[in-house]
Motif scaffolding. Structure first.
Motif, PDB file in Angstrom:
ATOM      1  N   LEU B  11       1.086  -1.266  -0.238  1.00 45.99           N
ATOM      2  CA  LEU B  11       0.074   0.206   0.115  1.00 45.99           C
ATOM      3  C   LEU B  11       0.859   0.985  -0.002  1.00 45.99           C
ATOM      4  CD1 LEU B  11      -2.727   1.147   0.637  1.00 45.99           C
ATOM      5  CD2 LEU B  11      -2.507   1.086   2.800  1.00 45.99           C
ATOM      6  N   THR B  12       0.573   2.167  -0.880  1.00 44.71           N
ATOM      7  CA  THR B  12       1.179   3.615  -1.196  1.00 44.71           C
ATOM      8  C   THR B  12       0.339   4.473  -0.586  1.00 44.71           C
ATOM      9  OG1 THR B  12       2.964   2.561  -2.406  1.00 44.71           O
ATOM     10  CG2 THR B  12       2.842   4.914  -2.374  1.00 44.71           C
ATOM     11  N   VAL B  13       0.675   5.410   0.343  1.00 41.58           N
ATOM     12  CA  VAL B  13      -0.118   6.660   0.554  1.00 41.58           C
ATOM     13  C   VAL B  13       0.678   7.989   0.621  1.00 41.58           C
ATOM     14  CG1 VAL B  13      -2.140   5.267   1.640  1.00 41.58           C
ATOM     15  CG2 VAL B  13       0.053   6.350   2.916  1.00 41.58           C
ATOM     16  N   TRP B  14       0.069   8.951   0.315  1.00 44.23           N
ATOM     17  CA  TRP B  14       0.800  10.112   0.696  1.00 44.23           C
ATOM     18  C   TRP B  14       0.791  10.606   2.092  1.00 44.23           C
ATOM     19  CZ3 TRP B  14       3.604  12.059  -3.278  1.00 44.23           C
ATOM     20  CH2 TRP B  14       3.548  11.519  -4.696  1.00 44.23           C
ATOM     21  N   GLU B  15       1.878  11.577   2.498  1.00 40.04           N
ATOM     22  CA  GLU B  15       1.873  12.019   3.779  1.00 40.04           C
ATOM     23  C   GLU B  15       0.669  12.745   4.097  1.00 40.04           C
ATOM     24  OE1 GLU B  15       5.554  14.209   4.177  1.00 40.04           O
ATOM     25  OE2 GLU B  15       4.868  14.883   6.535  1.00 40.04           O
ATOM     26  N   GLY B  16       0.155  12.447   5.275  1.00 39.92           N
ATOM     27  CA  GLY B  16      -1.156  13.249   5.768  1.00 39.92           C
ATOM     28  C   GLY B  16      -2.380  12.268   5.410  1.00 39.92           C
ATOM     29  N   GLU B  17      -2.249  11.157   4.514  1.00 42.66           N
ATOM     30  CA  GLU B  17      -3.250  10.536   4.306  1.00 42.66           C
ATOM     31  C   GLU B  17      -3.758   9.426   5.355  1.00 42.66           C
ATOM     32  OE1 GLU B  17      -3.875  10.838  -0.541  1.00 42.66           O
ATOM     33  OE2 GLU B  17      -2.949   9.063   0.402  1.00 42.66           O
ATOM     34  N   THR B  18      -4.760   8.956   5.384  1.00 36.19           N
ATOM     35  CA  THR B  18      -5.107   7.693   6.156  1.00 36.19           C
ATOM     36  C   THR B  18      -4.920   6.372   5.377  1.00 36.19           C
ATOM     37  OG1 THR B  18      -6.840   8.894   7.350  1.00 36.19           O
ATOM     38  CG2 THR B  18      -6.892   6.432   7.450  1.00 36.19           C
ATOM     39  N   THR B  63      -5.775   3.195  14.967  1.00 39.76           N
ATOM     40  CA  THR B  63      -6.697   2.691  15.211  1.00 39.76           C
ATOM     41  C   THR B  63      -7.110   1.132  15.090  1.00 39.76           C
ATOM     42  OG1 THR B  63      -7.736   4.865  15.445  1.00 39.76           O
ATOM     43  CG2 THR B  63      -9.224   3.037  15.626  1.00 39.76           C
ATOM     44  N   ILE B  64      -7.660   0.362  15.706  1.00 41.90           N
ATOM     45  CA  ILE B  64      -7.959  -1.090  15.347  1.00 41.90           C
ATOM     46  C   ILE B  64      -9.560  -0.973  15.401  1.00 41.90           C
ATOM     47  CG2 ILE B  64      -8.077  -3.487  15.594  1.00 41.90           C
ATOM     48  CD1 ILE B  64      -5.493  -3.221  16.974  1.00 41.90           C
ATOM     49  N   PHE B  65     -10.197  -1.295  14.253  1.00 39.94           N
ATOM     50  CA  PHE B  65     -11.654  -1.449  14.351  1.00 39.94           C
ATOM     51  C   PHE B  65     -11.925  -3.131  13.933  1.00 39.94           C
ATOM     52  CE2 PHE B  65     -12.993   2.881  13.879  1.00 39.94           C
ATOM     53  CZ  PHE B  65     -12.234   3.380  13.426  1.00 39.94           C
ATOM     54  N   ASP B  79      -3.147  10.414   9.543  1.00 43.85           N
ATOM     55  CA  ASP B  79      -2.105  11.421   9.323  1.00 43.85           C
ATOM     56  C   ASP B  79      -0.723  10.782   9.092  1.00 43.85           C
ATOM     57  OD1 ASP B  79      -0.249  13.905  11.475  1.00 43.85           O
ATOM     58  OD2 ASP B  79      -0.674  13.809   9.306  1.00 43.85           O
ATOM     59  N   SER B  80      -0.798   9.885   8.106  1.00 42.13           N
ATOM     60  CA  SER B  80       0.439   8.997   7.747  1.00 42.13           C
ATOM     61  C   SER B  80       1.706   9.692   7.405  1.00 42.13           C
ATOM     62  CB  SER B  80       0.187   8.120   6.537  1.00 42.13           C
ATOM     63  OG  SER B  80      -0.823   7.223   6.910  1.00 42.13           O
ATOM     64  N   GLN B  81       2.998   9.057   8.113  1.00 39.69           N
ATOM     65  CA  GLN B  81       4.111   9.931   8.129  1.00 39.69           C
ATOM     66  C   GLN B  81       5.151   9.193   7.171  1.00 39.69           C
ATOM     67  OE1 GLN B  81       4.793  13.131   9.558  1.00 39.69           O
ATOM     68  NE2 GLN B  81       2.574  12.901   9.618  1.00 39.69           N
ATOM     69  N   PRO B  82       6.144   9.484   6.518  1.00 40.19           N
ATOM     70  CA  PRO B  82       7.208   8.866   6.042  1.00 40.19           C
ATOM     71  C   PRO B  82       7.857   7.781   6.956  1.00 40.19           C
ATOM     72  CG  PRO B  82       7.505  11.136   5.137  1.00 40.19           C
ATOM     73  CD  PRO B  82       6.217  11.004   6.523  1.00 40.19           C
ATOM     74  N   GLY B  83       7.823   7.987   8.379  1.00 44.76           N
ATOM     75  CA  GLY B  83       8.544   7.363   9.230  1.00 44.76           C
ATOM     76  C   GLY B  83       7.653   5.945   9.539  1.00 44.76           C
ATOM     77  N   ASP B  84       6.511   6.147   8.907  1.00 38.86           N
ATOM     78  CA  ASP B  84       5.338   4.892   9.312  1.00 38.86           C
ATOM     79  C   ASP B  84       5.724   3.842   8.204  1.00 38.86           C
ATOM     80  OD1 ASP B  84       2.721   7.023   9.981  1.00 38.86           O
ATOM     81  OD2 ASP B  84       4.342   6.214  11.428  1.00 38.86           O
ATOM     82  N   SER B  85       6.680   4.182   7.315  1.00 40.26           N
ATOM     83  CA  SER B  85       6.817   3.279   6.121  1.00 40.26           C
ATOM     84  C   SER B  85       7.482   1.899   6.582  1.00 40.26           C
ATOM     85  CB  SER B  85       7.606   3.816   4.877  1.00 40.26           C
ATOM     86  OG  SER B  85       7.119   4.745   4.386  1.00 40.26           O
ATOM     87  N   ALA B  86       6.667   0.801   6.529  1.00 35.84           N
ATOM     88  CA  ALA B  86       7.161  -0.403   7.244  1.00 35.84           C
ATOM     89  C   ALA B  86       6.360  -1.536   6.720  1.00 35.84           C
ATOM     90  CB  ALA B  86       7.029  -0.040   9.103  1.00 35.84           C
ATOM     91  N   THR B  87       6.693  -2.914   7.355  1.00 34.56           N
ATOM     92  CA  THR B  87       5.582  -3.918   7.238  1.00 34.56           C
ATOM     93  C   THR B  87       4.736  -4.075   8.362  1.00 34.56           C
ATOM     94  OG1 THR B  87       7.291  -4.793   5.421  1.00 34.56           O
ATOM     95  CG2 THR B  87       5.531  -6.235   6.369  1.00 34.56           C
ATOM     96  N   THR B 107       1.521  -6.599   5.392  1.00 37.35           N
ATOM     97  CA  THR B 107       1.256  -5.406   4.385  1.00 37.35           C
ATOM     98  C   THR B 107       2.366  -4.233   4.401  1.00 37.35           C
ATOM     99  OG1 THR B 107      -1.064  -5.385   4.526  1.00 37.35           O
ATOM    100  CG2 THR B 107      -0.187  -3.485   3.636  1.00 37.35           C
ATOM    101  N   GLN B 108       2.995  -4.338   3.251  1.00 40.63           N
ATOM    102  CA  GLN B 108       3.872  -3.472   3.059  1.00 40.63           C
ATOM    103  C   GLN B 108       3.518  -1.873   2.934  1.00 40.63           C
ATOM    104  OE1 GLN B 108       7.349  -4.322   0.501  1.00 40.63           O
ATOM    105  NE2 GLN B 108       8.534  -2.708   1.145  1.00 40.63           N
ATOM    106  N   LEU B 109       3.653  -1.198   3.713  1.00 39.92           N
ATOM    107  CA  LEU B 109       3.163   0.395   3.794  1.00 39.92           C
ATOM    108  C   LEU B 109       4.439   1.219   3.427  1.00 39.92           C
ATOM    109  CD1 LEU B 109       0.972   2.446   4.200  1.00 39.92           C
ATOM    110  CD2 LEU B 109       1.612   2.802   6.386  1.00 39.92           C
ATOM    111  N   THR B 110       4.240   2.019   2.134  1.00 41.61           N
ATOM    112  CA  THR B 110       5.129   3.221   1.921  1.00 41.61           C
ATOM    113  C   THR B 110       4.220   4.402   2.061  1.00 41.61           C
ATOM    114  OG1 THR B 110       6.105   1.767   0.449  1.00 41.61           O
ATOM    115  CG2 THR B 110       6.600   4.124   0.215  1.00 41.61           C
ATOM    116  N   VAL B 111       4.646   5.388   2.587  1.00 43.56           N
ATOM    117  CA  VAL B 111       4.173   6.855   2.864  1.00 43.56           C
ATOM    118  C   VAL B 111       5.144   7.760   1.938  1.00 43.56           C
ATOM    119  CG1 VAL B 111       3.540   8.485   4.411  1.00 43.56           C
ATOM    120  CG2 VAL B 111       3.239   6.078   5.108  1.00 43.56           C
ATOM    121  N   MET B 112       4.708   8.300   1.054  1.00 47.50           N
ATOM    122  CA  MET B 112       5.415   9.263   0.263  1.00 47.50           C
ATOM    123  C   MET B 112       5.290  10.511   0.771  1.00 47.50           C
ATOM    124  SD  MET B 112       6.601   7.362  -2.152  1.00 47.50           S
ATOM    125  CE  MET B 112       6.935   8.279  -3.561  1.00 47.50           C
ATOM    126  N   PRO B 113       6.599  11.203   0.402  1.00 48.41           N
ATOM    127  CA  PRO B 113       6.545  12.790   1.518  1.00 48.41           C
ATOM    128  C   PRO B 113       5.581  14.003   0.238  1.00 48.41           C
ATOM    129  CG  PRO B 113       8.769  11.978   0.739  1.00 48.41           C
ATOM    130  CD  PRO B 113       8.009  10.698   0.547  1.00 48.41           C
TER     131      PRO B 113
END
Lengths: 112, 113
Positions: B11-18, B63-65, B79-87, B107-113
């Protein structure tokens, strides 16, 4: 504070050679200990767990064995490595079931 | 038998997205669901966990639902941050006499700045 130390950090071993990986937990008496294996880019597979000294339970059969010679020490070993043993080996501990699992920094094993 | 499933694989999201990470399970005896965060070359670390008696657990931006009826849960990272990029790994275990923690495929998450 509890610390978990794994050794070695990395190993490159030949197929058919023996292996011994170690793990020591400091600052926690009678921890529950675990060995996990993780293929590159893969999930974590629990291999063994130990509730007390001298007792080890196997979760999956991968031609590996584990021992707990001391309360704070957990050893993973095999007499003959296979190519499929390559991966990331993680030692972990918990205080009880369904509580936080604390992982070590892992040992990267490459079998050639 | 894959007892814990995760999606998407990456999953790839932009900084600040959920970022929304999904997890489902099969065994109805599972009642403890931790999420672990793993950076390359390191061991996983607990991020947040939930038990089956709750339908929501919040810790800062995480948050877990949990939907027990559908055997599904999701991790929302606001409010995803680049430092959240991880599995991120979803895991599950049952309380009675089980020392096994079953992990999903991650899930491998990449947060783009």
């Amino acid at each position: 504070a509890q610390t978990i130390h794994q050794w070695p950090v990395a190993e490159i071993k030949a197929v058919g050679s023996p292996l011994s990986l170690g793990c020591t937990i400091k600052g926690k008496s009678s921890p529950n200990l675990y060995w996990y294996w993780q293929a590159t880019g893969g999930t974590l597979q629990q291999l063994f767990y130990s509730i007390t000294v001298g007792q080890v339970e196997s979760v999956v059969q991968l031609n590996l064995s584990a021992s707990r010679p001391k309360d704070d020490q957990f050893i993973l070993s095999t007499e003959k490595l296979l190519l499929s043993h390559s991966g990331f080996y993680l030692c972990a501990w918990t205080q009880a079931a369904n509580t936080e699992v604390f992982f070590g920094k892992g040992t990267r094993l490459t079998v050639v | 038998q894959q007892q814990v499933r995760q999606s998407p694989q990456s999953l790839t999201v932009w900084e600040g997205e959920t970022a929304i990470l999904n997890c489902s399970y099969e065994d109805s005896t599972f009642n403890y669901f931790p999420w672990y965060q793993q950076f390359p070359g390191e061991g996983p670390a607990l991020l947040i966990s939930i038990s089956s008696v709750s339908d929501k657990k919040e810790d800062g931006r995480f948050t877990i639902f949990f939907n027990k009826r559908e055997k599904k849960l999701s991790l929302h990272i606001t409010d995803s941050q680049p430092g959240d990029s991880a599995t991120y790994f979803c895991a599950a275990s049952a309380s009675s006499g089980s020392w096994q923690l079953i992990f999903g495929s991650g899930t491998q998450l990449t947060v783009m700045p």
